[in-house]
Structure formats: structure tokens, C-alpha cells
Design a protein around this motif. Structure first.
Motif, PDB file in Angstrom:
ATOM      1  N   TRP A   1      10.066 -55.418  65.404  1.00 46.66           N
ATOM      2  CA  TRP A   1      10.426 -56.719  65.935  1.00 46.66           C
ATOM      3  C   TRP A   1      11.628 -56.599  66.863  1.00 46.66           C
ATOM      4  CZ3 TRP A   1       7.016 -60.395  64.478  1.00 46.66           C
ATOM      5  CH2 TRP A   1       6.292 -60.179  63.308  1.00 46.66           C
ATOM      6  N   GLN A   2      11.711 -57.502  67.807  1.00 43.74           N
ATOM      7  CA  GLN A   2      12.884 -57.587  68.672  1.00 43.74           C
ATOM      8  C   GLN A   2      13.289 -59.042  68.783  1.00 43.74           C
ATOM      9  OE1 GLN A   2      12.896 -55.137  72.111  1.00 43.74           O
ATOM     10  NE2 GLN A   2      14.228 -56.499  73.297  1.00 43.74           N
ATOM     11  N   ALA A   3      14.588 -59.285  68.574  1.00 43.89           N
ATOM     12  CA  ALA A   3      15.131 -60.636  68.710  1.00 43.89           C
ATOM     13  C   ALA A   3      15.864 -60.720  70.042  1.00 43.89           C
ATOM     14  CB  ALA A   3      16.073 -60.944  67.552  1.00 43.89           C
ATOM     15  N   ASP A   4      15.305 -61.480  70.986  1.00 44.72           N
ATOM     16  CA  ASP A   4      15.982 -61.654  72.276  1.00 44.72           C
ATOM     17  C   ASP A   4      17.265 -62.456  72.114  1.00 44.72           C
ATOM     18  OD1 ASP A   4      14.012 -60.212  73.581  1.00 44.72           O
ATOM     19  OD2 ASP A   4      12.781 -61.993  73.902  1.00 44.72           O
ATOM     20  N   ASN A   5      17.271 -63.311  71.114  1.00 41.33           N
ATOM     21  CA  ASN A   5      18.481 -64.022  70.714  1.00 41.33           C
ATOM     22  C   ASN A   5      18.321 -64.400  69.246  1.00 41.33           C
ATOM     23  OD1 ASN A   5      17.049 -66.765  70.804  1.00 41.33           O
ATOM     24  ND2 ASN A   5      16.891 -66.091  72.954  1.00 41.33           N
ATOM     25  N   THR A   6      19.358 -64.872  68.636  1.00 40.63           N
ATOM     26  CA  THR A   6      19.295 -65.155  67.203  1.00 40.63           C
ATOM     27  C   THR A   6      18.344 -66.316  66.930  1.00 40.63           C
ATOM     28  OG1 THR A   6      21.554 -64.400  66.906  1.00 40.63           O
ATOM     29  CG2 THR A   6      20.636 -65.788  65.173  1.00 40.63           C
ATOM     30  N   PRO A   7      17.304 -66.127  66.098  1.00 40.61           N
ATOM     31  CA  PRO A   7      16.359 -67.206  65.796  1.00 40.61           C
ATOM     32  C   PRO A   7      17.066 -68.368  65.092  1.00 40.61           C
ATOM     33  CG  PRO A   7      15.461 -65.068  65.177  1.00 40.61           C
ATOM     34  CD  PRO A   7      16.891 -64.848  65.509  1.00 40.61           C
ATOM     35  N   PRO A   8      16.599 -69.598  65.345  1.00 37.03           N
ATOM     36  CA  PRO A   8      17.282 -70.760  64.762  1.00 37.03           C
ATOM     37  C   PRO A   8      17.018 -70.965  63.279  1.00 37.03           C
ATOM     38  CG  PRO A   8      15.373 -71.461  66.033  1.00 37.03           C
ATOM     39  CD  PRO A   8      15.501 -69.989  66.250  1.00 37.03           C
ATOM     40  N   SER A   9      15.951 -70.348  62.738  1.00 37.06           N
ATOM     41  CA  SER A   9      15.630 -70.574  61.326  1.00 37.06           C
ATOM     42  C   SER A   9      14.967 -69.329  60.759  1.00 37.06           C
ATOM     43  CB  SER A   9      14.705 -71.792  61.174  1.00 37.06           C
ATOM     44  OG  SER A   9      13.512 -71.611  61.929  1.00 37.06           O
ATOM     45  N   ASP A  10      14.621 -69.389  59.489  1.00 37.85           N
ATOM     46  CA  ASP A  10      14.017 -68.249  58.808  1.00 37.85           C
ATOM     47  C   ASP A  10      12.497 -68.345  58.905  1.00 37.85           C
ATOM     48  OD1 ASP A  10      13.808 -65.967  57.364  1.00 37.85           O
ATOM     49  OD2 ASP A  10      14.075 -66.903  55.405  1.00 37.85           O
ATOM     50  N   TYR A  11      11.873 -67.261  59.336  1.00 34.04           N
ATOM     51  CA  TYR A  11      10.427 -67.208  59.484  1.00 34.04           C
ATOM     52  C   TYR A  11       9.824 -66.293  58.433  1.00 34.04           C
ATOM     53  CZ  TYR A  11      11.063 -69.399  64.070  1.00 34.04           C
ATOM     54  OH  TYR A  11      11.385 -70.252  65.084  1.00 34.04           O
ATOM     55  N   SER A  12       8.546 -66.527  58.129  1.00 39.07           N
ATOM     56  CA  SER A  12       7.808 -65.665  57.209  1.00 39.07           C
ATOM     57  C   SER A  12       6.670 -64.986  57.959  1.00 39.07           C
ATOM     58  CB  SER A  12       7.243 -66.482  56.034  1.00 39.07           C
ATOM     59  OG  SER A  12       8.287 -67.013  55.247  1.00 39.07           O
ATOM     60  N   LEU A  13       6.235 -63.862  57.401  1.00 40.13           N
ATOM     61  CA  LEU A  13       5.141 -63.087  57.981  1.00 40.13           C
ATOM     62  C   LEU A  13       3.928 -63.195  57.054  1.00 40.13           C
ATOM     63  CD1 LEU A  13       4.107 -60.894  60.023  1.00 40.13           C
ATOM     64  CD2 LEU A  13       4.979 -59.210  58.391  1.00 40.13           C
ATOM     65  N   PHE A  14       2.750 -63.481  57.644  1.00 42.87           N
ATOM     66  CA  PHE A  14       1.515 -63.575  56.872  1.00 42.87           C
ATOM     67  C   PHE A  14       0.556 -62.502  57.375  1.00 42.87           C
ATOM     68  CE2 PHE A  14       3.423 -67.751  57.068  1.00 42.87           C
ATOM     69  CZ  PHE A  14       3.391 -68.173  55.738  1.00 42.87           C
ATOM     70  N   ILE A  15       0.101 -61.604  56.504  1.00 45.37           N
ATOM     71  CA  ILE A  15      -0.868 -60.574  56.846  1.00 45.37           C
ATOM     72  C   ILE A  15      -2.103 -60.812  55.979  1.00 45.37           C
ATOM     73  CG2 ILE A  15      -1.345 -58.105  56.986  1.00 45.37           C
ATOM     74  CD1 ILE A  15       1.661 -57.634  57.043  1.00 45.37           C
ATOM     75  N   HIS A  16      -3.234 -61.146  56.616  1.00 47.17           N
ATOM     76  CA  HIS A  16      -4.481 -61.397  55.898  1.00 47.17           C
ATOM     77  C   HIS A  16      -5.506 -60.326  56.272  1.00 47.17           C
ATOM     78  CE1 HIS A  16      -3.539 -65.950  55.280  1.00 47.17           C
ATOM     79  NE2 HIS A  16      -2.646 -65.140  54.737  1.00 47.17           N
ATOM     80  N   PHE A  17      -6.122 -59.686  55.275  1.00 47.31           N
ATOM     81  CA  PHE A  17      -7.118 -58.639  55.475  1.00 47.31           C
ATOM     82  C   PHE A  17      -8.482 -59.260  55.163  1.00 47.31           C
ATOM     83  CE2 PHE A  17      -9.301 -54.692  53.950  1.00 47.31           C
ATOM     84  CZ  PHE A  17      -9.272 -54.024  55.163  1.00 47.31           C
ATOM     85  N   THR A  18      -9.279 -59.446  56.205  1.00 50.09           N
ATOM     86  CA  THR A  18     -10.533 -60.175  56.040  1.00 50.09           C
ATOM     87  C   THR A  18     -11.709 -59.342  56.548  1.00 50.09           C
ATOM     88  OG1 THR A  18     -10.397 -61.202  58.216  1.00 50.09           O
ATOM     89  CG2 THR A  18      -9.346 -62.372  56.380  1.00 50.09           C
ATOM     90  N   PRO A  19     -12.941 -59.623  56.040  1.00 50.96           N
ATOM     91  CA  PRO A  19     -14.133 -58.996  56.625  1.00 50.96           C
ATOM     92  C   PRO A  19     -14.343 -59.520  58.041  1.00 50.96           C
ATOM     93  CG  PRO A  19     -14.579 -59.955  54.453  1.00 50.96           C
ATOM     94  CD  PRO A  19     -13.253 -60.459  54.877  1.00 50.96           C
ATOM     95  N   LEU A  20     -15.087 -58.760  58.830  1.00 49.06           N
ATOM     96  CA  LEU A  20     -15.348 -59.180  60.196  1.00 49.06           C
ATOM     97  C   LEU A  20     -16.193 -60.451  60.255  1.00 49.06           C
ATOM     98  CD1 LEU A  20     -16.091 -55.725  61.885  1.00 49.06           C
ATOM     99  CD2 LEU A  20     -14.028 -57.130  62.123  1.00 49.06           C
ATOM    100  N   ASP A  21     -17.003 -60.664  59.199  1.00 49.37           N
ATOM    101  CA  ASP A  21     -17.945 -61.781  59.256  1.00 49.37           C
ATOM    102  C   ASP A  21     -17.543 -62.938  58.353  1.00 49.37           C
ATOM    103  OD1 ASP A  21     -18.273 -60.483  56.910  1.00 49.37           O
ATOM    104  OD2 ASP A  21     -20.464 -60.307  57.026  1.00 49.37           O
ATOM    105  N   ALA A  22     -16.290 -62.998  57.890  1.00 52.68           N
ATOM    106  CA  ALA A  22     -15.865 -64.093  57.012  1.00 52.68           C
ATOM    107  C   ALA A  22     -14.369 -64.340  57.181  1.00 52.68           C
ATOM    108  CB  ALA A  22     -16.181 -63.759  55.553  1.00 52.68           C
ATOM    109  N   ASP A  23     -13.933 -65.538  56.781  1.00 56.37           N
ATOM    110  CA  ASP A  23     -12.516 -65.885  56.892  1.00 56.37           C
ATOM    111  C   ASP A  23     -11.774 -65.722  55.576  1.00 56.37           C
ATOM    112  OD1 ASP A  23     -12.803 -66.535  59.550  1.00 56.37           O
ATOM    113  OD2 ASP A  23     -13.286 -68.637  59.124  1.00 56.37           O
ATOM    114  N   GLN A  24     -12.523 -65.534  54.497  1.00 50.86           N
ATOM    115  CA  GLN A  24     -11.874 -65.414  53.195  1.00 50.86           C
ATOM    116  C   GLN A  24     -11.141 -64.072  53.103  1.00 50.86           C
ATOM    117  OE1 GLN A  24     -11.759 -67.804  50.888  1.00 50.86           O
ATOM    118  NE2 GLN A  24     -10.482 -66.542  49.529  1.00 50.86           N
ATOM    119  N   PRO A  25      -9.816 -64.062  52.895  1.00 51.73           N
ATOM    120  CA  PRO A  25      -9.083 -62.784  52.852  1.00 51.73           C
ATOM    121  C   PRO A  25      -9.436 -61.973  51.604  1.00 51.73           C
ATOM    122  CG  PRO A  25      -7.599 -64.607  52.314  1.00 51.73           C
ATOM    123  CD  PRO A  25      -8.894 -65.229  52.760  1.00 51.73           C
ATOM    124  N   LEU A  26      -9.604 -60.665  51.826  1.00 52.91           N
ATOM    125  CA  LEU A  26      -9.793 -59.754  50.703  1.00 52.91           C
ATOM    126  C   LEU A  26      -8.442 -59.355  50.092  1.00 52.91           C
ATOM    127  CD1 LEU A  26     -12.476 -57.404  52.337  1.00 52.91           C
ATOM    128  CD2 LEU A  26     -12.853 -59.331  50.768  1.00 52.91           C
TER     129      LEU A  26
END
Length: 594
Positions: free
Chosen positions: A548-573
Motif C-alpha cells: 500500500w502507499q498513502a499519498d497523504n494521511t487517510p481521514p479514517s480507518d479502513y478495512s480490507l475484505f478478501i473473498h475467495f470465490t468460484p468463477l461461477d458463483a458469488d458465494q465465498p469459499l
């Protein structure tokens, strides 16, 4: 109470108020910023003495690094360690902070003793005596080279105090009747000075001269004083000789060439010169020379024998230091500063003698001229010496208040890097060493010391020495124009100004797998990733690393979401939700645009 007594008490109070003002100004230059660089212990000698104290207590193996060293200051550290451990405090950085404050106290007491010594060389209650004390104290209080060396957790500030105490007590014994006890305490002060640094053997000179005077005036008291003094000095000298025969470093230099060194006129003259440099050598020579002329011309005169004893310390301490040390303003100034404390006394006395004689001459020409003459000398000293010293000492104070990049670097590595071996230069040889550097991290990083980081390409450093990271001075890194370090290494973060240390770039010795360019809001960019293999088995882990690179200090706290899904469905494994970086570093704390 008579009018004279009332006037004397008022004058005494005024003098002490004036001295306390001087002490307060000097304290600013010693106490403010005393904890510079901590928890990183910057000074090379502070860890040596701290670890030696642990070794003498049987708690650390310091490879007998200071065998035979003068024991007094190490005994003090041992006492501080015991007290702090009783309070549950065991870190070296915390102990160094306390010891620096103690050193600052020693330096301020040296100021007071120098002022009292200079004052005592004139008749009690005289304006010349009061001025001599104030000038001597001011000279010690704001001299830049004194300020620079005043607060380290080393034996030197204690030594300055003990030499000054021995001189003050010796001078008092020479200027007051029935002063046997003062002479004896001067012996004690000089003996303790020798136990702080062996080369200050002449610290006992004031007491020996005072003892000789007592002998001449009262043979019975003189014999008793001589016997007690001989017993004290015999014990001190026995310890000193035993230590000198085995102490490393300076002791080895003294043993190998000490006799030739003290006969080296150039070396000795150099040390004496540097003992006077903190006061401005030209100003010192001019004031002392004019003071000597004024002494012959005036009626109110400083006492000669104490002046001679003071001058003897100014000469003999740098002379004996020449056995192992050749001083310059950047190195080893600490070895001659005990003589500088005595020089402050002589400086104050000479200036006051000039002022007194000018006042006498002016009074003969007209009473109205006398007050003007009394102001001219202090004003000239303030403009020519003291104000320039304050101006030169102020940047030292400002530098102490700056953060140290090595602290931020070590803490950042602990939170953001996987453990590995770090290639460092001399400036960072202690940064990852908790025993000598003072910063105890959660992760262990090995370090490889080599200032020539560009001697090998990153891949060879990794292959030959297992190096994962390098800490490189920012200017040296920026000077590259081509080569493997630009193509095969990844700069992770720059630790830049403001800092009291050099600026650094932390570099990883391999690049990221997949450069990316994805922006999140106005502050955060995803610039790359290390991606897992293209196949996975059930129950196995898939490692991801994002850059990650911060061009300037972010105004708030962010979260990261990583979802591992099949190619043919939206339900995360499988999925991972959490902070983009270490949990201890929320995005609103990302303050480096790198």
C-alpha cells in the motif's frame, strides 16, 4: 540585628538569587531534551557502563570489557539499577534517562561550586567577589562544549563535580582560619575524583597545599591531617595502580606510551589549549592577562595562593590526560573539561579583578564614574562571550529535541516486517541490538554490519549472507542512477527529516511479484501484491501480501475484505476481513507518503 548585619544578609540573598537565575538558565540547556534518542541509546559509552554494572552484579557477560576501570561511577549505576529493579523497571533506556538527569544535576552542582570558589578568592561581601562568582558560574553554565558533554550517563559529569568540590574545599581551607576539616574533605573529594577517572591524580593538589599551610600554622593539627590524608590517599592510589595495570583501551595506551606522551610538549600543549577552548581561548587569555595587570594595579586583590592552585589544576589535568588522550573539539573533550571547570574560576576571578581595579580608578576621578566602570566589564563579557555561547548552545538543545529516525525505524520494522537479517552501516550498528541499543522489540532481527552496501547486488547479498533488508542513508540511495539495486530491490519506507540522526531508506532485497495500480479514495493506493500459486488444495492456506502507499494521511480507518470465490458463483469459499496492514497501524495513522 545591626545595620551592617542586615546589609550583609541582604547582599548575601541578592547574590544567591543572582546565582539561582544563572543555574536556572543552565538547567534549561541540561534538562530540556535530556532523554534525546531514547529508547535508542545513542552515546557509544552509555551502554558500556550500564552493561558493566550488570556484569559486576553477576547479571550479564560483558566480556570483562572494563576490567580494572575506575569503580566509582559504576558503583553509582549499580545502585540506580537496584532501586529501579525494586520498582519493577529493568530497561536500559529507562536507567539511562535517570542517569542523564543525575548527570545534569552533577553539572549544575559544578556550576555552583565554581561560583563559590571564585567568590571566596576575594574579601567576603565585596562586589568583586560577587561578580567573580556570577561570571565563573555563567561561563560553565552556557559554554557549548560543556553543554554538549554535560548530561551523558558516563563518569565525566561526576568527575567534573568531584574535581570542583576538591578545589572549592581546598581553597576554603586556604582562605579561612581553623580549616582543618575543609582540607580533609578536600582530600576526600580529590580521592573520589581519582576513583572516577584515574588520570585526575592532581585533584588532591588543593588539599595537599592546604595541609601544608595547616602544618605551618599548627603542627599538631597538621600531623593529624597528614596522617588521615595519607591513609585515604594510600587506599585510593592502591586501587588506582591496580586498575591502571589492567584497564583496557585508555589504560593500554597509557601503559604503552604514557611516559613519552606526557613529555610530548605538543601533545600536552594541545590538551591545555583545548581545556580553555570552551571559554573562548582568545577571550580567556585576554581577560586573564588584563586581570594579572589589574591585580598589581588595584587595592582589592584576589588571594594569590588559591589562584596558583587553580592554575595548577588547569595545567596538570590536561597534562596527565595526555598519557592516553590527544583532545580535539570533536573527540575526547570530556578528558579536559575538569580543567575547564577550574578555568571558569580563574576566568571569573580575572574579570572581577579588572572590574574592581577599574572601579577604584574611576572613583578617584569622580564618584559618578565608579558605577559605570562596574558595569563595563560584565557587559563586555556578556556581549563578547556569554551571549555568543548561548547562541551556540541553543542548536545543541534544539537537536536534542528532534526525534531519532532509528527509533521509528526499529519500531516500524517490528510492526511491519517479517523477521530477517538486516544489512546496516555504522550508524545503525546498534539499532537492532537490544543489549547495546536499548530498543527491545517483539521480533528478533539479525544484523550484518557493512557500510559498503553497494559492493554486491541484492541477489548476492541474499545468497551469500541471507540478507533480507538493508538500511541505507537516503542521500546514498537517491544518488543511484542505474544497477541491480534499482531493478531488483524494493524500497519500503523512507525515514526522513526532522531527525537528529541521518535519514534512511529501508529496502527489501527482492521486489514484489505483481505491480498494481488501484486507488481507494483520495489517499490510499494499492501498488502491488505477492500472489499465491494458481492452484490450492482444500484446508491449505494461501499467503497474500499487499503493498500500500498513502499519498497523504487517510481521514479514517479502513478495512480490507478478501473473498475467495468460484468463477461461477458469488458465494465465498473463504474470506479474510481486517486491517490492510498490521492491526497496530490503522490507516488513519499511515503518515508516510511512500
Amino acid at each position: 540585628m545591626t545595620n551592617n548585619e542586615h546589609n550583609n544578609n541582604s547582599a548575601e540573598r541578592r547574590w544567591w538569587i543572582g546565582l539561582l537565575v544563572i543555574v536556572a538558565v543552565a538547567a534549561i540547556f541540561r534538562v530540556v531534551g535530556y532523554n534525546f534518542s531514547l529508547p535508542y541509546v545513542d552515546h557509544p559509552d552509555e551502554p558500556v557502563f550500564y552493561l558493566t554494572a550488570l556484569e559486576w552484579r553477576g547479571l550479564f557477560d560483558n566480556q570483562a570489557y572494563l576490567t580494572g576501570y575506575p569503580p566509582l561511577y559504576i558503583w553509582l549505576i549499580m545502585g540506580v539499577q537496584v532501586v529501579m529493579e525494586t520498582l519493577g523497571i529493568t530497561s536500559m533506556a529507562a536507567a539511562v534517562a535517570v542517569l542523564r538527569l543525575i548527570s545534569a544535576g552533577f553539572s549544575l552542582l559544578t556550576l555552583i561550586l565554581s561560583a563559590l570558589t571564585a567568590r571566596s578568592l576575594f574579601p567576603r561581601g565585596s562586589l568583586a567577589g560577587d561578580a567573580a562568582g556570577w561570571i565563573a558560574g555563567s561561563a560553565w553554565g552556557v559554554a557549548p562544549l560543556v553543554v554538549e558533554n554535560a548530561i551523558y550517563a558516563t563518569p565525566d559529569p561526576l568527575l567534573y563535580l568531584l574535581v570542583s568540590a576538591a578545589l572549592y574545599l581546598g581553597v576554603r581551607a586556604l582562605t579561612e582560619p581553623n580549616a582543618t576539616r575543609l582540607a580533609l574533605w578536600s582530600v576526600v573529594g580529590g580521592g573520589l575524583a581519582i576513583l572516577a577517572k584515574y588520570f585526575t591524580l592532581t585533584a588532591v593538589l588543593p588539599s595537599l597545599v592546604a595541609a601544608a599551610v595547616v602544618w605551618r600554622t599548627d603542627r599538631r593539627r597538621g600531623i593529624r591531617l597528614a596522617v588521615i590524608s595519607i591513609v585515604i590517599l594510600a587506599a585510593v592510589i592502591a586501587i588506582a595502580v591496580t586498575g591502571i595495570l589492567v584497564v583496557p583501551r585508555e589504560g593500554a595506551t597509557a601503559r604503552e606510551g604514557g611516559f613519552a606522551n606526557i613529555l610530548n610538549v605538543g601533545r600536552v600543549a594541545n590538551n591545555i589549549y583545548h581545556a580553555l577552548v570552551p571559554l573562548n581561548f582568545t577571550a580567556f587569555a585576554l581577560i586573564v592577562g588584563l586581570g594579572a595587570v589589574s591585580w598589581f594595579a588595584g587595592k582589592t586583590r584576589a588571594k594569590v595562593l588559591p589562584i596558583a592552585v587553580t592554575a595548577a589544576l588547569i595545567v596538570t589535568i590536561p597534562w596527565l590526560a595526555a598519557t592516553f588522550s590527544e583532545v580535539n573539539v570533536r573527540e575526547r573533550m570530556k578528558d579536559v573539561l575538569p580543567a575547564t571547570a577550574a578555568a571558569c574560576v580563574l576566568f571569573g576571578v580575572a574579570a572581577a579583578q579588572i572590574m574592581s581595579t577599574l572601579t577604584e580608578f574611576s572613583a578617584r576621578r569622580g564618584p559618578k564614574l565608579a558605577p559605570l566602570a562596574a558595569v563595563i566589564v560584565p557587559l563586555a563579557l556578556a556581549v563578547g562571550v556569554l551571549f555568543p555561547h548561548i547562541s551556540a548552545s541553543t542548536p545543541i538543545l534544539q537537536n536534542r529535541l528532534l526525534p531519532d529516525a532509528r527509533v521509528a525505524l526499529r519500531l516500524w520494522a517490528d510492526e511491519n516486517l517479517e523477521s530477517g537479517t538486516v544489512l546496516v552501516g555504522e550508524d545503525n550498528h546498534k539499532t537492532f541490538n537490544p543489549f547495546w541499543g536499548g530498543i527491545v522489540g517483539r521480533q528478533w532481527f539479525d544484523w550484518w554490519l557493512n557500510d559498503d552496501w553497494a559492493a554486491l547486488p541484492p541477489a548476492e547479498w541474499r545468497a551469500q549472507h541471507g540478507i533480507s533488508y538493508a538500511v541505507i542513508e537516503r542521500n546514498a540511495w537517491a544518488a543511484q542512477t542505474s544497477g541491480a539495486w534499482l531493478t531488483d530491490a524494493l524500497p519500503l519506507r523512507t525515514f526522513g527529516a526532522p531527525t537528529r540522526s541521518p535519514e534512511y531508506v529501508v529496502v527489501r532485497l527482492w521486489t514484489m511479484q505483481q505491480p498494481l495500480e488501484a486507488r481507494f479514495g483520495t489517499a490510499i493506493r494499492l501498488v502491488g501484491a505477492d500472489l499465491p500459486a494458481t492452484t490450492a488444495t482444500a484446508g491449505a492456506s494461501l499467503p497474500f501480501r499487499f503493498y500500500w502507499q498513502a499519498d497523504n494521511t487517510p481521514p479514517s480507518d479502513y478495512s480490507l475484505f478478501i473473498h475467495f470465490t468460484p468463477l461461477d458463483a458469488d458465494q465465498p469459499l473463504a474470506q479474510v476481513d481486517g486491517a490492510p496492514a498490521a492491526p497496530a497501524r490503522p490507516t488513519y495513522a499511515w503518515n508516510e507518503p511512500k
